[in-house]
Write a protein that holds these residues in place. Structure first.
Motif, PDB file in Angstrom:
ATOM      1  N   TRP A 240      -8.809 -12.833  11.986  1.00 53.96           N
ATOM      2  CA  TRP A 240      -9.176 -13.847  10.996  1.00 53.96           C
ATOM      3  C   TRP A 240      -8.690 -15.224  11.442  1.00 53.96           C
ATOM      4  O   TRP A 240      -7.542 -15.398  11.852  1.00 53.96           O
ATOM      5  CB  TRP A 240      -8.554 -13.486   9.654  1.00 53.96           C
ATOM      6  CG  TRP A 240      -8.696 -14.554   8.600  1.00 53.96           C
ATOM      7  CD1 TRP A 240      -9.827 -15.220   8.256  1.00 53.96           C
ATOM      8  CD2 TRP A 240      -7.650 -15.039   7.735  1.00 53.96           C
ATOM      9  NE1 TRP A 240      -9.566 -16.098   7.230  1.00 53.96           N
ATOM     10  CE2 TRP A 240      -8.243 -16.015   6.883  1.00 53.96           C
ATOM     11  CE3 TRP A 240      -6.297 -14.740   7.589  1.00 53.96           C
ATOM     12  CZ2 TRP A 240      -7.510 -16.694   5.918  1.00 53.96           C
ATOM     13  CZ3 TRP A 240      -5.570 -15.407   6.612  1.00 53.96           C
ATOM     14  CH2 TRP A 240      -6.171 -16.375   5.802  1.00 53.96           C
ATOM     15  N   LYS A 241      -9.600 -16.211  11.363  1.00 52.32           N
ATOM     16  CA  LYS A 241      -9.242 -17.597  11.621  1.00 52.32           C
ATOM     17  C   LYS A 241      -9.290 -18.348  10.300  1.00 52.32           C
ATOM     18  O   LYS A 241     -10.377 -18.589   9.754  1.00 52.32           O
ATOM     19  CB  LYS A 241     -10.194 -18.244  12.629  1.00 52.32           C
ATOM     20  CG  LYS A 241      -9.807 -19.682  12.958  1.00 52.32           C
ATOM     21  CD  LYS A 241     -10.728 -20.294  13.987  1.00 52.32           C
ATOM     22  CE  LYS A 241     -10.278 -21.726  14.302  1.00 52.32           C
ATOM     23  NZ  LYS A 241     -11.171 -22.364  15.306  1.00 52.32           N
ATOM     24  N   PRO A 242      -8.124 -18.741   9.768  1.00 50.20           N
ATOM     25  CA  PRO A 242      -8.104 -19.427   8.471  1.00 50.20           C
ATOM     26  C   PRO A 242      -8.887 -20.735   8.514  1.00 50.20           C
ATOM     27  O   PRO A 242      -8.902 -21.446   9.517  1.00 50.20           O
ATOM     28  CB  PRO A 242      -6.610 -19.689   8.229  1.00 50.20           C
ATOM     29  CG  PRO A 242      -5.910 -18.678   9.083  1.00 50.20           C
ATOM     30  CD  PRO A 242      -6.771 -18.516  10.295  1.00 50.20           C
ATOM     31  N   SER A 243      -9.517 -21.049   7.415  1.00 51.22           N
ATOM     32  CA  SER A 243     -10.291 -22.290   7.316  1.00 51.22           C
ATOM     33  C   SER A 243      -9.398 -23.434   6.855  1.00 51.22           C
ATOM     34  O   SER A 243      -8.214 -23.239   6.524  1.00 51.22           O
ATOM     35  CB  SER A 243     -11.432 -22.103   6.316  1.00 51.22           C
ATOM     36  OG  SER A 243     -10.900 -21.901   5.012  1.00 51.22           O
ATOM     37  N   LYS A 244      -9.978 -24.626   6.808  1.00 55.14           N
ATOM     38  CA  LYS A 244      -9.230 -25.801   6.357  1.00 55.14           C
ATOM     39  C   LYS A 244      -8.759 -25.640   4.911  1.00 55.14           C
ATOM     40  O   LYS A 244      -7.737 -26.208   4.512  1.00 55.14           O
ATOM     41  CB  LYS A 244     -10.094 -27.049   6.494  1.00 55.14           C
ATOM     42  CG  LYS A 244     -10.267 -27.519   7.930  1.00 55.14           C
ATOM     43  CD  LYS A 244     -10.989 -28.861   7.975  1.00 55.14           C
ATOM     44  CE  LYS A 244     -11.100 -29.348   9.424  1.00 55.14           C
ATOM     45  NZ  LYS A 244     -11.765 -30.681   9.498  1.00 55.14           N
ATOM     46  N   ALA A 245      -9.495 -24.881   4.137  1.00 58.57           N
ATOM     47  CA  ALA A 245      -9.113 -24.661   2.740  1.00 58.57           C
ATOM     48  C   ALA A 245      -7.782 -23.931   2.611  1.00 58.57           C
ATOM     49  O   ALA A 245      -7.152 -23.960   1.543  1.00 58.57           O
ATOM     50  CB  ALA A 245     -10.208 -23.872   2.032  1.00 58.57           C
ATOM     51  N   CYS A 246      -7.340 -23.289   3.706  1.00 55.42           N
ATOM     52  CA  CYS A 246      -6.080 -22.528   3.695  1.00 55.42           C
ATOM     53  C   CYS A 246      -4.892 -23.349   4.197  1.00 55.42           C
ATOM     54  O   CYS A 246      -3.768 -22.835   4.275  1.00 55.42           O
ATOM     55  CB  CYS A 246      -6.217 -21.262   4.543  1.00 55.42           C
ATOM     56  SG  CYS A 246      -7.541 -20.158   4.051  1.00 55.42           S
ATOM     57  N   GLU A 247      -5.116 -24.602   4.562  1.00 53.56           N
ATOM     58  CA  GLU A 247      -4.081 -25.407   5.212  1.00 53.56           C
ATOM     59  C   GLU A 247      -2.809 -25.532   4.371  1.00 53.56           C
ATOM     60  O   GLU A 247      -1.707 -25.642   4.904  1.00 53.56           O
ATOM     61  CB  GLU A 247      -4.626 -26.789   5.565  1.00 53.56           C
ATOM     62  CG  GLU A 247      -5.552 -26.766   6.777  1.00 53.56           C
ATOM     63  CD  GLU A 247      -6.052 -28.156   7.157  1.00 53.56           C
ATOM     64  OE1 GLU A 247      -5.771 -29.115   6.404  1.00 53.56           O
ATOM     65  OE2 GLU A 247      -6.715 -28.265   8.200  1.00 53.56           O
ATOM     66  N   ASP A 248      -2.949 -25.542   3.041  1.00 48.49           N
ATOM     67  CA  ASP A 248      -1.762 -25.660   2.182  1.00 48.49           C
ATOM     68  C   ASP A 248      -0.841 -24.448   2.307  1.00 48.49           C
ATOM     69  O   ASP A 248       0.325 -24.505   1.900  1.00 48.49           O
ATOM     70  CB  ASP A 248      -2.183 -25.814   0.713  1.00 48.49           C
ATOM     71  CG  ASP A 248      -2.827 -27.167   0.444  1.00 48.49           C
ATOM     72  OD1 ASP A 248      -2.666 -28.077   1.303  1.00 48.49           O
ATOM     73  OD2 ASP A 248      -3.490 -27.311  -0.605  1.00 48.49           O
ATOM     74  N   TYR A 249      -1.355 -23.376   2.853  1.00 49.47           N
ATOM     75  CA  TYR A 249      -0.574 -22.140   2.988  1.00 49.47           C
ATOM     76  C   TYR A 249      -0.193 -21.863   4.447  1.00 49.47           C
ATOM     77  O   TYR A 249       0.233 -20.759   4.776  1.00 49.47           O
ATOM     78  CB  TYR A 249      -1.381 -20.953   2.443  1.00 49.47           C
ATOM     79  CG  TYR A 249      -1.833 -21.135   1.020  1.00 49.47           C
ATOM     80  CD1 TYR A 249      -0.987 -20.832  -0.044  1.00 49.47           C
ATOM     81  CD2 TYR A 249      -3.112 -21.634   0.744  1.00 49.47           C
ATOM     82  CE1 TYR A 249      -1.406 -21.015  -1.363  1.00 49.47           C
ATOM     83  CE2 TYR A 249      -3.535 -21.816  -0.571  1.00 49.47           C
ATOM     84  CZ  TYR A 249      -2.672 -21.506  -1.621  1.00 49.47           C
ATOM     85  OH  TYR A 249      -3.083 -21.694  -2.911  1.00 49.47           O
ATOM     86  N   MET A 250      -0.348 -22.872   5.299  1.00 46.95           N
ATOM     87  CA  MET A 250      -0.098 -22.698   6.730  1.00 46.95           C
ATOM     88  C   MET A 250       0.975 -23.664   7.218  1.00 46.95           C
ATOM     89  O   MET A 250       1.208 -24.714   6.600  1.00 46.95           O
ATOM     90  CB  MET A 250      -1.403 -22.925   7.514  1.00 46.95           C
ATOM     91  CG  MET A 250      -2.497 -21.914   7.204  1.00 46.95           C
ATOM     92  SD  MET A 250      -4.155 -22.490   7.670  1.00 46.95           S
ATOM     93  CE  MET A 250      -3.965 -22.659   9.438  1.00 46.95           C
ATOM     94  N   ASP A 251       1.635 -23.300   8.337  1.00 47.36           N
ATOM     95  CA  ASP A 251       2.606 -24.221   8.942  1.00 47.36           C
ATOM     96  C   ASP A 251       1.905 -25.083   9.981  1.00 47.36           C
ATOM     97  O   ASP A 251       0.693 -24.983  10.183  1.00 47.36           O
ATOM     98  CB  ASP A 251       3.791 -23.455   9.555  1.00 47.36           C
ATOM     99  CG  ASP A 251       3.400 -22.553  10.716  1.00 47.36           C
ATOM    100  OD1 ASP A 251       2.232 -22.617  11.174  1.00 47.36           O
ATOM    101  OD2 ASP A 251       4.252 -21.772  11.185  1.00 47.36           O
ATOM    102  N   GLU A 252       2.701 -25.934  10.661  1.00 39.55           N
ATOM    103  CA  GLU A 252       2.119 -26.870  11.630  1.00 39.55           C
ATOM    104  C   GLU A 252       1.527 -26.167  12.837  1.00 39.55           C
ATOM    105  O   GLU A 252       0.723 -26.740  13.579  1.00 39.55           O
ATOM    106  CB  GLU A 252       3.178 -27.887  12.097  1.00 39.55           C
ATOM    107  CG  GLU A 252       4.373 -27.301  12.817  1.00 39.55           C
ATOM    108  CD  GLU A 252       5.434 -26.714  11.900  1.00 39.55           C
ATOM    109  OE1 GLU A 252       6.453 -26.231  12.418  1.00 39.55           O
ATOM    110  OE2 GLU A 252       5.242 -26.751  10.658  1.00 39.55           O
ATOM    111  N   GLU A 253       1.885 -24.908  13.050  1.00 39.50           N
ATOM    112  CA  GLU A 253       1.347 -24.128  14.159  1.00 39.50           C
ATOM    113  C   GLU A 253       0.078 -23.368  13.765  1.00 39.50           C
ATOM    114  O   GLU A 253      -0.477 -22.633  14.578  1.00 39.50           O
ATOM    115  CB  GLU A 253       2.400 -23.132  14.674  1.00 39.50           C
ATOM    116  CG  GLU A 253       3.685 -23.766  15.171  1.00 39.50           C
ATOM    117  CD  GLU A 253       3.452 -24.608  16.400  1.00 39.50           C
ATOM    118  OE1 GLU A 253       2.554 -24.279  17.197  1.00 39.50           O
ATOM    119  OE2 GLU A 253       4.182 -25.611  16.583  1.00 39.50           O
ATOM    120  N   GLY A 254      -0.352 -23.518  12.522  1.00 38.42           N
ATOM    121  CA  GLY A 254      -1.566 -22.843  12.082  1.00 38.42           C
ATOM    122  C   GLY A 254      -1.347 -21.425  11.613  1.00 38.42           C
ATOM    123  O   GLY A 254      -2.304 -20.663  11.450  1.00 38.42           O
TER     124      GLY A 254
END
Length: 675
Positions: A240-254
């Motif tokens: 799975w490759k998270p979308s931009k909509a998931c950015e709030d739940y991701m760190d700076e490394e993605g």
């Protein structure tokens, strides 16, 4: 009479062997058959004068004298080589023509030039001086070099660069070592706090890495893998490759930090239909990595054989000077002159006789292949480290010599092998609005890689080598895609899949038959070892904070030089600022307290890396001496003001001092001797 001045006796003897016989040996020189003379230095015969040579009051270390900045710089004859300097001075006065035969680098240039200038010969003699560049001590190679003398004036920028470096090192080291030592003594530290423009930021790299590891807080992150099935019942895995909509739940490394989000994705897609949204497929070729310079050789030797930078350099000097099996080792260049290509047959024949392990590799070499290594535009004073045309009984080499020679020889042989070829395939699938990516890489033709070890551990070391051209292609990108989950880790090795992806087209329908959520933990960085510390020094831009300086360091990326890096690392061990724990290199308590007490900019490589780029610019005629020295001395004065306010409280009670007794009246007084 022509006087050939070599950097050291071994080079002098090699030059004499290439000149007319009979030879007559003198005390510190050799007279050859036609009356010309070969003499030599013994490394640096001259050294920068100590502060007390400028003012007797400077003999006592005191903050009131700082900064010490000479108006007229002085060189002094080293006491242990004064006899040889006297011999050279007499010969220089008698000679009609002088030939600088220093090693083909910055230090080799200035080492001879400073002796000639110190002897106060006429401007006409200096102007007529010649330069001989020798990188192979075998007689035939030396004869070729002697037949291609160049004007020594061509190398004035190189000498100027070396002069600027030496003086900058003196100013930085003398002033800040004195100041830090005095501040340390005031705080209760016994001994000398050595500071240098390269050694201090290098120590800073280790200290900051150690602190990063100690302060590291591991955090969980989550990945989702799915199994997809085609209409013909072929299965493959995708990530799975998270979308931009998931950015709030991701760190700076993605990386996804929310388990709930990952669980939702896994539950949402299982037993759901998917559609192929993109298929990318192609073939790629990778040319052989270039031959070694010293740093890349030291890095690979550390990875393969656990050798320190100094051990590799010492071994290389033996292979170069004693056995004459490799070319000049202190090289920062990875290219070869085009004319060397004509000798390739003789070189690989010598490899076959010297290194039995590479006999089959020699037989498989195709001399009609001409790699990008042969490039006159990329070669200046010296070229890459390669084997010479001399063969030798490899059984007479030490294990270290044999191992390093094998590395150099293999790196040369791969220049005559075809490219490594591999196929790449990527399938992008959309399931319930989520994007899942599968990648596959497969070897098509081994090419030059057949020469490298095939066992898994050795292969992994080779693939991860920073000078290996294949590194980027074989590295699995955890942030983008994978063709296997942790439960099926055997599907990918070194980035290449053991199972092929199915043949699908854009728009094909797929079924998600399974979904897995994988729990992972972030890992701290690793402590430096010999290989990674050298890699950090040669790729210093990665550790530079200033974006402007990062940009400047494109071509001149490096902390220290090829010739000095090993010595600087060893100096930090000698000063007890670094220590070893197994293969790991760590900062000692003293080293850590020094860096954490000093102004922050002293412990980072920004300034020093920028200096290196400027010194290189001087050698390339893009900057002059004053443009470098004037700002540097101004910055030094400002730095002294900052360090004058430092208190080394963390060093109280630490350090070692040597003591001598001195009678003062009826009492015995102990005073620390300056080192």
């Amino acid at each position: 009479m022509i006087l050939y001045i070599a950097e050291k006796p071994s080079l002098g003897r090699a030059v004499a062997d290439a000149l007319p016989k009979p030879h007559r040996k003198g005390d510190g020189f050799i007279t050859v058959g036609n009356g010309d003379v070969v003499s030599w230095c013994i490394g640096h015969l001259l050294e920068q004068a100590q502060p007390e040579a400028y003012d007797a009051e400077f003999k006592k270390w005191s903050t009131v004298h700082l900064p010490i900045i000479p108006e007229q710089w002085k060189l002094e004859v080293k006491s242990n080589t004064r006899k040889q300097f006297t011999v050279l001075k007499k010969l220089i006065k008698e000679a009609d023509t002088l030939v600088n035969v220093g090693d083909p680098d910055r230090e080799g240039q200035i080492l001879i030039d400073e002796v000639i200038n110190h002897c106060k010969v006429s401007k006409a003699k200096i102007k007529s001086a010649q330069r001989c560049l020798i990188s192979d001590l075998n007689t035939s190679a030396v004869k070729k070099s002697l037949a291609k003398l160049r004007s020594n004036t061509e190398f004035i920028p190189l000498a100027t660069s070396a002069l600027a470096r030496a003086r900058a090192d003196w100013l930085y080291g003398i002033n800040l070592t004195r100041l830090c030592t005095l501040r340390g003594q005031k705080s209760g530290f016994s001994g000398v706090l050595s500071v240098g423009r390269v050694q201090t930021p290098l120590l800073g790299l280790v200290v900051h890495r150690d602190l990063d590891i100690e302060n590291f807080i591991s955090k969980p992150f989550y990945e989702v893998f799915v199994e997809l099935k085609t209409s013909s019942n072929e299965s493959f895995k995708a990530k799975w490759k998270p979308s931009k909509a998931c950015e709030d739940y991701m760190d700076e490394e993605g990386r996804v930090l929310s388990r709930k989000l990952a669980e939702t994705v896994a539950a949402k897609v299982i037993n759901r239909a998917g559609k192929v949204v993109n298929v990318v497929q192609g073939k790629k070729k990778q040319a052989a990595p270039l031959p070694y310079n010293l740093s890349t050789l030291q890095i690979d030797a550390a990875k393969r054989f656990g050798l320190s930078a100094k051990q590799v350099l010492d071994i290389c000097q033996q292979l170069y000077e004693r056995h004459k099996l490799i070319t000049y080792p202190r090289s920062d260049c990875r290219y070869l002159p085009k004319e060397h290509y004509a000798d390739s047959g003789k070189v690989i024949a010598a490899i076959a006789k010297t290194c039995g392990k590479l006999a089959s590799a020699v037989s498989g070499a195709d001399l009609s292949i001409k790699s990008k290594a042969w490039n006159d535009c990329k070669v200046s004073a010296h070229h890459a480290i390669i084997p010479t045309m001399k063969s030798f009984d490899g059984g007479r080499l030490s294990s270290g010599e044999a191992n390093v020679y094998e590395l150099v020889a293999r790196q040369y042989l791969i220049q005559f092998y075809p490219p490594f070829e591999y196929g790449e395939k990527q399938i992008d699938t959309e399931v319930e609005g989520g994007l899942f990516i599968a990648k596959q890489k497969e070897v098509l033709k081994e090419g030059w890689k057949v020469l490298f070890p095939t066992n898994k551990a050795s292969q992994q070391r080779q693939e991860n080598s920073p000078n290996n051209a294949s590194n980027k292609a074989t590295k699995t990108d955890d942030n983008n895609a994978s063709t296997a989950s942790l439960s099926d880790a055997g599907q990918i090795q070194d980035g290449f899949a053991s199972a092929k992806l199915p043949n699908v087209k854009k728009g094909n329908e797929l079924l998600c038959t399974d979904a897995q959520l994988i729990d992972k933990q972030t890992s701290p960085p690793k402590h430096f070892n010999d290989a990674t510390l050298l890699g950090a020094m040669t790729g210093i831009a990665r550790y530079v904070n200033d974006p402007a300086i990062k940009k400047v360091l494109r071509e001149t990326d490096g902390l220290g030089t090829e010739a000095t890096r090993a010595g600087i690392i060893e100096l930090l061990f000698k000063r007890e600022f670094l220590s070893r724990k197994g293969k790991e290199i760590r900062a000692t308590v003293i080293g850590r307290q020094l860096i954490t007490s000093l102004p922050a900019n002293m412990g980072y490589p920004d300034m020093t890396a920028h200096w290196e780029s400027q010194l290189d610019a001087i050698s390339q005629r893009k900057m002059n001496y004053n443009q470098f020295m004037q700002p540097m001395t101004q910055d030094l004065s400002q730095l002294i003001d900052e360090v004058s306010r430092v208190e080394f409280k963390g060093l109280q009670g630490l350090g070692k001092a040597s003591f001598k007794k001195r009678k003062t009246g009826t009492k015995k007084k102990f005073t620390a001797k300056k080192k």
